[in-house]
Design a protein around this motif. Structure first.
Motif, short mmCIF file in Angstrom:
data_model
loop_
_atom_site.label_atom_id
_atom_site.label_comp_id
_atom_site.label_asym_id
_atom_site.label_seq_id
_atom_site.Cartn_x
_atom_site.Cartn_y
_atom_site.Cartn_z
N TRP A 99 0.83 -1.19 0.00
CA TRP A 99 0.00 0.00 0.00
C TRP A 99 0.87 1.25 0.00
O TRP A 99 1.71 1.45 0.88
N ARG A 100 0.68 2.11 -1.01
CA ARG A 100 1.40 3.37 -1.08
C ARG A 100 0.71 4.39 -0.18
O ARG A 100 -0.46 4.74 -0.40
N MET A 101 1.43 4.89 0.82
CA MET A 101 0.85 5.81 1.81
C MET A 101 0.59 7.20 1.25
O MET A 101 -0.12 7.99 1.86
N GLY A 102 1.19 7.52 0.10
CA GLY A 102 1.04 8.86 -0.45
C GLY A 102 2.04 9.84 0.11
O GLY A 102 1.93 11.05 -0.12
N ASP A 103 3.04 9.34 0.86
CA ASP A 103 4.06 10.18 1.47
C ASP A 103 5.44 9.85 0.91
O ASP A 103 5.73 8.69 0.57
N MET A 104 6.31 10.84 0.86
CA MET A 104 7.70 10.65 0.49
C MET A 104 8.55 10.57 1.75
O MET A 104 8.30 11.29 2.72
N GLY A 105 9.54 9.70 1.74
CA GLY A 105 10.38 9.56 2.91
C GLY A 105 11.59 8.71 2.63
O GLY A 105 11.88 8.34 1.49
N LYS A 106 12.29 8.38 3.70
CA LYS A 106 13.46 7.51 3.60
C LYS A 106 13.58 6.71 4.88
O LYS A 106 12.94 7.03 5.90
N MET A 107 14.42 5.68 4.84
CA MET A 107 14.69 4.87 6.03
C MET A 107 16.19 4.95 6.32
O MET A 107 17.00 4.80 5.41
N ASP A 108 16.54 5.22 7.57
CA ASP A 108 17.96 5.31 7.89
C ASP A 108 18.53 3.93 8.20
O ASP A 108 17.82 2.92 8.17
N ARG A 109 19.81 3.87 8.49
CA ARG A 109 20.48 2.57 8.67
C ARG A 109 20.03 1.83 9.93
O ARG A 109 20.28 0.64 10.09
N TRP A 110 19.34 2.55 10.85
CA TRP A 110 18.81 1.91 12.05
C TRP A 110 17.37 1.44 11.86
O TRP A 110 16.75 0.93 12.79
N GLY A 111 16.82 1.65 10.66
CA GLY A 111 15.47 1.21 10.37
C GLY A 111 14.39 2.21 10.73
O GLY A 111 13.21 1.88 10.65
N ARG A 112 14.77 3.43 11.09
CA ARG A 112 13.78 4.45 11.41
C ARG A 112 13.28 5.12 10.13
O ARG A 112 14.05 5.31 9.18
N ILE A 124 1.85 14.89 -3.12
CA ILE A 124 1.14 15.92 -3.85
C ILE A 124 1.52 17.33 -3.40
O ILE A 124 1.32 18.31 -4.12
N ASP A 125 2.13 17.46 -2.19
CA ASP A 125 2.47 18.77 -1.66
C ASP A 125 3.91 19.18 -1.92
O ASP A 125 4.32 20.29 -1.58
N HIS A 126 4.70 18.28 -2.50
CA HIS A 126 6.13 18.56 -2.65
C HIS A 126 6.36 19.74 -3.57
O HIS A 126 5.78 19.84 -4.66
N VAL A 127 7.20 20.69 -3.13
CA VAL A 127 7.60 21.83 -3.94
C VAL A 127 9.04 21.58 -4.40
O VAL A 127 9.93 21.40 -3.56
N GLY A 128 9.25 21.55 -5.71
CA GLY A 128 10.51 21.09 -6.27
C GLY A 128 11.75 21.78 -5.76
O GLY A 128 12.83 21.19 -5.69
N ALA A 129 11.67 23.06 -5.38
CA ALA A 129 12.86 23.80 -4.97
C ALA A 129 13.34 23.42 -3.57
O ALA A 129 14.43 23.82 -3.17
N ILE A 130 12.56 22.66 -2.82
CA ILE A 130 12.89 22.32 -1.44
C ILE A 130 12.88 20.81 -1.27
O ILE A 130 11.97 20.13 -1.75
N ASP A 131 13.89 20.28 -0.57
CA ASP A 131 13.95 18.84 -0.34
C ASP A 131 12.77 18.37 0.49
O ASP A 131 12.20 17.31 0.24
N SER A 132 12.42 19.15 1.52
CA SER A 132 11.30 18.79 2.40
C SER A 132 10.65 20.05 2.93
O SER A 132 11.24 20.78 3.72
N ASN A 133 9.41 20.31 2.49
CA ASN A 133 8.66 21.43 3.06
C ASN A 133 8.54 21.30 4.57
O ASN A 133 8.68 22.27 5.32
N LEU A 134 8.25 20.09 5.02
CA LEU A 134 7.98 19.86 6.45
C LEU A 134 9.23 20.13 7.29
O LEU A 134 9.13 20.65 8.40
N ALA A 135 10.42 19.78 6.77
CA ALA A 135 11.64 20.04 7.52
C ALA A 135 11.89 21.54 7.66
O ALA A 135 12.30 22.01 8.73
N VAL A 136 11.64 22.31 6.60
CA VAL A 136 11.78 23.76 6.68
C VAL A 136 10.78 24.34 7.68
O VAL A 136 11.11 25.22 8.48
N GLU A 137 9.55 23.83 7.65
CA GLU A 137 8.54 24.31 8.59
C GLU A 137 8.95 24.02 10.03
O GLU A 137 8.79 24.87 10.92
N ASP A 138 9.50 22.82 10.28
CA ASP A 138 9.98 22.48 11.62
C ASP A 138 11.04 23.47 12.09
O ASP A 138 11.03 23.96 13.22
N GLU A 139 12.00 23.75 11.20
CA GLU A 139 13.11 24.63 11.57
C GLU A 139 12.62 26.03 11.90
O GLU A 139 13.07 26.65 12.88
#
Length: 514
Positions: A397-410, A418-433
């Motif tokens: 099942w495709r969750m509809g989200d983009m992401g990655k898994m690190d070497r510890w499995g997180r 659908i929300d990804h803006v090409g000029a930014i790697d992660s909108n959500l990371a910028v918002e967090d910062e």
């Protein structure tokens, strides 16, 4: 995978009452179906209401397999009505009170002439009457074409007749962040599998605490949380109005030790950290589902607690799957938190991988699409099975989200596809910062402007003016952003679980509606 008990909300209150009949349930608003009961009830009294409602529904003509749409004024009695419907084998379809009439009209059409269980305040005769088989009012005076449920004789208790393990048993809807909400069909088996992963955690955390819930009553997660909160006989606090000015006095009075709400509500509750009466001082366990949390909010909430070693439990999932990953923060680890890390997949329940556009598994560190395989998955979108099947690739099942898994499995959640803006790697990371750098922000959402550039939409505490110098300093090292748009918090379009409807927000900005 071994078999696991099913979960039927129709029997939840009876079973809780059999074990802890005198357990207290404290409300912020009286039940719409029984206002005379006030705001303090016992579990036995709630179970009695469910049995009465079941008998009245049966006497009204509701039978096993019928679909019953529930759309009424926001109140905890939505849960009692849903339980009463399912208790006699009918299928509750819960529609958020926040949905506009035209959206409800379209969803009723998809449900195919269901029963409509509503109240006079919510009933739109012009839109709803022709799309409902029969209309039952659970509160308010009868109107033409409706019948009052309260006028139906309750008679003797109706014996439970719950749905079968793999039968449709519960219909909720998606948040609608990307358009018209989809109606998600759940089974007792899928809901039971979700409890399988949550029960051990609840035994370690909620078992000895007063639990407070402030969540959407039309979301499947609320019913899992409600079941767990009723399991141990401790007081339960249920909040409808999440306004901090209303919640603070209630929490100061009831002193909950475990609190769960939506991530965006927790942001609003930051102001309770030093509010009169220290309403969050007794909280040892915070819990949030649906999305990743801003690290700033986690730090503020944990810092407000005076309990020994308070914890913040973050769950990531969606309506179709239930929670799929989990993470735990302490007051110390929260200060080094990566806001994009949503933790580890639940073992023995969730199989999760990161895949490319063709469904091929990607190695650790590579960004792709989050996909899962699990028995917690719903069975279909009502009336849109092809759309549901289109999100399954070789059983994943495709969750509809983009992401990655690190070497510890997180798992690290980066953006909605659908929300990804090409000029930014992660909108959500910028918002967090930016949320961490600028405490005056109540919300920040990055959307694409008319030219496709990343446009920050900001809401501030008390709608105070944004300090241009502080904004410039906080964004100096970030990718180029358009000039921020300052929007009042209550003008931002949201879903039933307080998610920002980003596409609707971007459209409104383009059209000048805000």
């Amino acid at each position: 995978m071994r078999d696991f008990p099913t979960f039927c909300i129709g029997e939840m209150f009876d079973r809780a009452a059999a074990r802890h009949p005198d357990a207290q349930v404290i409300l912020d608003l009286p039940l719409g179906i029984a206002p005379a009961d006030g705001v303090r009830l016992t579990v036995a009294r709630l179970a009695q209401h469910v049995r009465r409602l079941s008998a009245q529904l049966r006497h009204s003509g509701v039978v096993r397999g019928d679909r019953v749409a529930i759309y009424k004024t926001d109140n905890f009695d939505i849960a009692l009505l849903a339980a009463a419907v399912q208790r006699i084998g009918a299928v509750p379809a819960l529609l958020s009170p926040l949905l506009e009439s035209e959206v409800v009209e379209r969803l009723l059409g998809t449900l195919g002439m269901p029963w409509l269980l509503t109240d006079r305040r919510s009933f739109d005769a012009g839109r709803f009457a022709a799309l409902a088989g029969r209309v039952l009012l659970c509160a308010g005076e009868e109107a033409p074409g409706t019948r009052s449920l309260a006028r139906q004789p309750a008679g003797p208790d109706v014996p439970p007749d719950p749905p079968g393990r793999h039968e449709p048993a519960f219909i909720s809807h998606t948040s609608g962040t990307t358009g018209l909400p989809k109606l998600v069909v759940q089974t007792p088996d899928a809901l039971g599998q979700r409890l399988r992963q949550q029960r051990p955690l609840a035994r370690l955390t909620w078992r000895h605490e007063t639990v407070a819930l402030s969540m959407s009553f039309v979301h499947a997660r609320f019913y899992s949380a409600l079941y767990l909160a009723l399991s141990y006989g401790n007081p339960l606090v249920v909040v409808v109005d999440s306004d901090p000015a209303k919640v603070g006095p209630i929490f100061a009075r009831t002193r909950p030790g475990a609190v769960e709400t939506q991530p965006n509500t927790f942001i609003d509750w930051e102001v309770l950290a030093d509010a009169p009466g220290r309403p969050l001082a007794g909280v040892r366990y915070y819990s949030a589902t649906f999305d990743a949390m801003h690290p700033r909010t986690i730090q503020v909430l944990l810092g407000a607690s005076t309990r020994r070693r308070p914890l913040f439990l973050q769950l990531y999932g969606q309506t179709e799957t239930g929670p799929v990953t989990g993470n735990v923060y302490t007051a110390r680890s929260a200060h080094h938190a990566d806001g994009r890390c949503v933790g580890w997949p639940f073992p023995r329940v969730i199989n999760l991988r990161i895949v490319d556009q063709f469904g091929k598994r990607l190695p650790a560190g590579k960004v792709g699409f989050i996909a899962i395989r699990s028995r917690t998955l719903a069975v279909t979108y009502l009336g849109e099975d092809a759309r549901f099947q289109g999100q399954l690739v070789d059983g994943w099942w495709r969750m509809g989200d983009m992401g990655k898994m690190d070497r510890w499995g997180r798992v690290h959640l980066l953006d909605r596809e659908i929300d990804h803006v090409g000029a930014i790697d992660s909108n959500l990371a910028v918002e967090d910062e930016l949320m961490s750098a600028l405490p005056e922000l109540r919300e920040i959402v990055i959307v694409a402007d008319g030219a496709g550039r990343p446009l920050p939409v900001v809401c501030t505490r008390d709608d105070a003016a944004l300090d241009g110098a502080r904004w410039a300093a906080a964004t100096r090292h970030l990718p180029a952003l358009a000039t921020p748009r300052h929007v009042p918090f209550d003008r931002v379009p949201r879903t039933a679980t307080w998610k920002v409807r980003r596409l609707e927000l971007a459209r409104a900005l383009r059209e000048g509606a805000l």
